[in-house]
Design a protein around this motif. Structure first.
Motif, mmCIF file in Angstrom:
data_model
loop_
_atom_site.group_PDB
_atom_site.id
_atom_site.type_symbol
_atom_site.label_atom_id
_atom_site.label_comp_id
_atom_site.label_asym_id
_atom_site.label_seq_id
_atom_site.Cartn_x
_atom_site.Cartn_y
_atom_site.Cartn_z
ATOM 1 N N ALA A 82 0.833 -1.207 0.000
ATOM 2 C CA ALA A 82 0.000 0.000 0.000
ATOM 3 C C ALA A 82 0.867 1.256 0.000
ATOM 4 C CB ALA A 82 -0.946 -0.009 1.203
ATOM 5 N N TRP A 83 1.933 1.247 0.794
ATOM 6 C CA TRP A 83 2.843 2.391 0.806
ATOM 7 C C TRP A 83 3.518 2.575 -0.552
ATOM 8 C CZ3 TRP A 83 3.035 6.396 3.831
ATOM 9 C CH2 TRP A 83 2.577 6.306 5.153
ATOM 10 N N ALA A 84 3.681 1.504 -1.296
ATOM 11 C CA ALA A 84 4.345 1.573 -2.602
ATOM 12 C C ALA A 84 3.420 2.044 -3.722
ATOM 13 C CB ALA A 84 4.930 0.207 -2.955
ATOM 14 N N LEU A 85 2.113 2.167 -3.448
ATOM 15 C CA LEU A 85 1.191 2.643 -4.479
ATOM 16 C C LEU A 85 1.595 4.050 -4.910
ATOM 17 C CD1 LEU A 85 -2.242 1.491 -2.985
ATOM 18 C CD2 LEU A 85 -1.083 0.560 -5.008
ATOM 19 N N PRO A 86 1.390 4.377 -6.177
ATOM 20 C CA PRO A 86 1.752 5.729 -6.633
ATOM 21 C C PRO A 86 0.882 6.781 -5.962
ATOM 22 C CG PRO A 86 0.694 4.465 -8.403
ATOM 23 C CD PRO A 86 0.848 3.543 -7.236
ATOM 24 N N ARG A 87 1.492 7.890 -5.687
ATOM 25 C CA ARG A 87 0.761 9.017 -5.098
ATOM 26 C C ARG A 87 -0.107 9.644 -6.184
ATOM 27 N NH1 ARG A 87 2.989 10.551 -0.101
ATOM 28 N NH2 ARG A 87 4.990 9.578 0.279
ATOM 29 N N GLU A 88 -1.309 9.997 -5.779
ATOM 30 C CA GLU A 88 -2.245 10.630 -6.702
ATOM 31 C C GLU A 88 -2.441 12.081 -6.274
ATOM 32 O OE1 GLU A 88 -5.456 8.106 -5.648
ATOM 33 O OE2 GLU A 88 -5.018 6.631 -7.182
ATOM 34 N N PRO A 89 -2.645 12.958 -7.230
ATOM 35 C CA PRO A 89 -2.888 14.357 -6.843
ATOM 36 C C PRO A 89 -4.225 14.481 -6.107
ATOM 37 C CG PRO A 89 -3.109 14.079 -9.235
ATOM 38 C CD PRO A 89 -2.652 12.759 -8.664
ATOM 39 N N LEU A 90 -4.272 15.384 -5.151
ATOM 40 C CA LEU A 90 -5.518 15.630 -4.416
ATOM 41 C C LEU A 90 -6.492 16.325 -5.346
ATOM 42 C CD1 LEU A 90 -4.088 16.704 -0.967
ATOM 43 C CD2 LEU A 90 -5.115 14.528 -1.584
ATOM 44 N N PRO A 91 -7.762 16.205 -5.249
ATOM 45 C CA PRO A 91 -8.515 15.541 -4.201
ATOM 46 C C PRO A 91 -8.701 14.046 -4.461
ATOM 47 C CG PRO A 91 -10.054 16.603 -5.660
ATOM 48 C CD PRO A 91 -8.663 16.889 -6.190
ATOM 49 N N HIS A 92 -8.192 13.530 -5.567
ATOM 50 C CA HIS A 92 -8.369 12.120 -5.898
ATOM 51 C C HIS A 92 -7.357 11.218 -5.207
ATOM 52 C CE1 HIS A 92 -11.265 13.444 -8.800
ATOM 53 N NE2 HIS A 92 -10.362 14.231 -9.365
ATOM 54 N N GLY A 93 -6.450 11.782 -4.479
ATOM 55 C CA GLY A 93 -5.377 11.022 -3.851
ATOM 56 C C GLY A 93 -5.777 10.295 -2.586
ATOM 57 N N THR A 94 -7.041 10.019 -2.445
ATOM 58 C CA THR A 94 -7.490 9.361 -1.217
ATOM 59 C C THR A 94 -7.428 7.840 -1.295
ATOM 60 O OG1 THR A 94 -9.771 9.445 -1.982
ATOM 61 C CG2 THR A 94 -9.012 11.290 -0.605
ATOM 62 N N ALA A 95 -7.340 7.272 -2.493
ATOM 63 C CA ALA A 95 -7.333 5.810 -2.628
ATOM 64 C C ALA A 95 -6.091 5.218 -1.977
ATOM 65 C CB ALA A 95 -7.422 5.407 -4.092
ATOM 66 N N ARG A 96 -4.940 5.820 -2.191
ATOM 67 C CA ARG A 96 -3.689 5.322 -1.600
ATOM 68 C C ARG A 96 -3.778 5.409 -0.079
ATOM 69 N NH1 ARG A 96 1.315 7.666 0.045
ATOM 70 N NH2 ARG A 96 3.050 6.201 -0.212
ATOM 71 N N ARG A 97 -4.217 6.551 0.432
ATOM 72 C CA ARG A 97 -4.311 6.739 1.884
ATOM 73 C C ARG A 97 -5.276 5.732 2.493
ATOM 74 N NH1 ARG A 97 -0.999 8.086 5.481
ATOM 75 N NH2 ARG A 97 -1.852 6.317 6.551
ATOM 76 N N ALA A 98 -6.391 5.484 1.819
ATOM 77 C CA ALA A 98 -7.368 4.508 2.318
ATOM 78 C C ALA A 98 -6.765 3.104 2.317
ATOM 79 C CB ALA A 98 -8.638 4.549 1.478
ATOM 80 N N ALA A 99 -5.999 2.772 1.274
ATOM 81 C CA ALA A 99 -5.361 1.446 1.211
ATOM 82 C C ALA A 99 -4.349 1.283 2.342
ATOM 83 C CB ALA A 99 -4.679 1.253 -0.141
ATOM 84 N N ILE A 100 -3.592 2.338 2.623
ATOM 85 C CA ILE A 100 -2.609 2.298 3.719
ATOM 86 C C ILE A 100 -3.335 2.140 5.054
ATOM 87 C CG2 ILE A 100 -0.896 3.649 5.002
ATOM 88 C CD1 ILE A 100 -0.117 4.887 2.222
ATOM 89 N N ASP A 101 -4.361 2.951 5.267
ATOM 90 C CA ASP A 101 -5.104 2.884 6.529
ATOM 91 C C ASP A 101 -5.722 1.501 6.742
ATOM 92 O OD1 ASP A 101 -4.415 5.536 6.840
ATOM 93 O OD2 ASP A 101 -6.477 6.304 6.671
#
Length: 187
Positions: A82-101
């Motif tokens: 999950a930490w290795a997922l590519p960062r997405e620009p906000l406001p769409h960048g919530t998928a990575r954070r949700a996967a990490i959480d």
């Protein structure tokens, strides 16, 4: 690489994997292994004390802790992915954070179970103390088992608190913290 066969290989193999620059195994595996070692010492002492019911319980805890080693490695591999997922620009960048959480929350469960297993080991130690009284070698093994179980529990508890500390409140997060004896629920 995550191994499903935590009960095979050598101590040297495990230590080589532990020392490698990889996310697993790490502290969670050490916590579970410490708990397994403590339970194994309890099984040995129970055999010397002719306490077959306690031998059986201790051996169950050895197996449980070994399973938790593998569970921890699998769960933390998901966190690393999950930490290795590519960062997405906000406001769409919530998928990575949700996967990490989500991964951190899931990775906390094996560690919570390590704490609970270590507590069971400590209960068995208390039950064995009277039978080992007057046998200094056995008492010292029980002390060693207790110290190692407490270390495993402390490491696992810290892992849970570290994993979920910054996560948003949820019933699962609150339940994990309650199980660890911490009521750090934010409003």
């Amino acid at each position: 690489m995550v191994r499903d066969d935590a009960d095979t290989g050598t101590v040297a193999d495990f230590l080589d994997r532990l020392a490698a620059r990889t996310p697993t195994p790490a502290g969670g595996s050490v916590a579970a292994l410490s708990t397994a070692q403590a339970a194994a010492l309890v099984a040995m002492v129970a055999r010397y004390c002719a306490a077959p019911a306690l031998v059986e319980q201790a051996e169950r805890l050895v197996g449980q802790a070994q399973r938790l080693m593998a569970d921890d490695e699998r769960a933390f591999a998901v966190v690393a992915a999950a930490w290795a997922l590519p960062r997405e620009p906000l406001p769409h960048g919530t998928a990575r954070r949700a996967a990490i959480d989500d991964a951190l929350l899931a990775a906390s469960e094996p560690q919570a179970q390590v704490v609970e297993t270590a507590i069971e080991v400590l209960v068995l130690i208390d039950q064995l103390r009277p039978a080992a009284a007057g046998r200094s070698g056995l008492l010292s093994d029980l002390v060693a088992a207790g110290e190692v179980a407490r270390a495993g529990s402390a490491i696992a508890r810290m892992n849970v608190e570290s994993n979920v500390g910054a996560l948003p409140d949820s019933d699962i997060r609150s339940g994990l913290l309650r199980r660890m004896g911490g009521m750090k629920v934010r409003n």
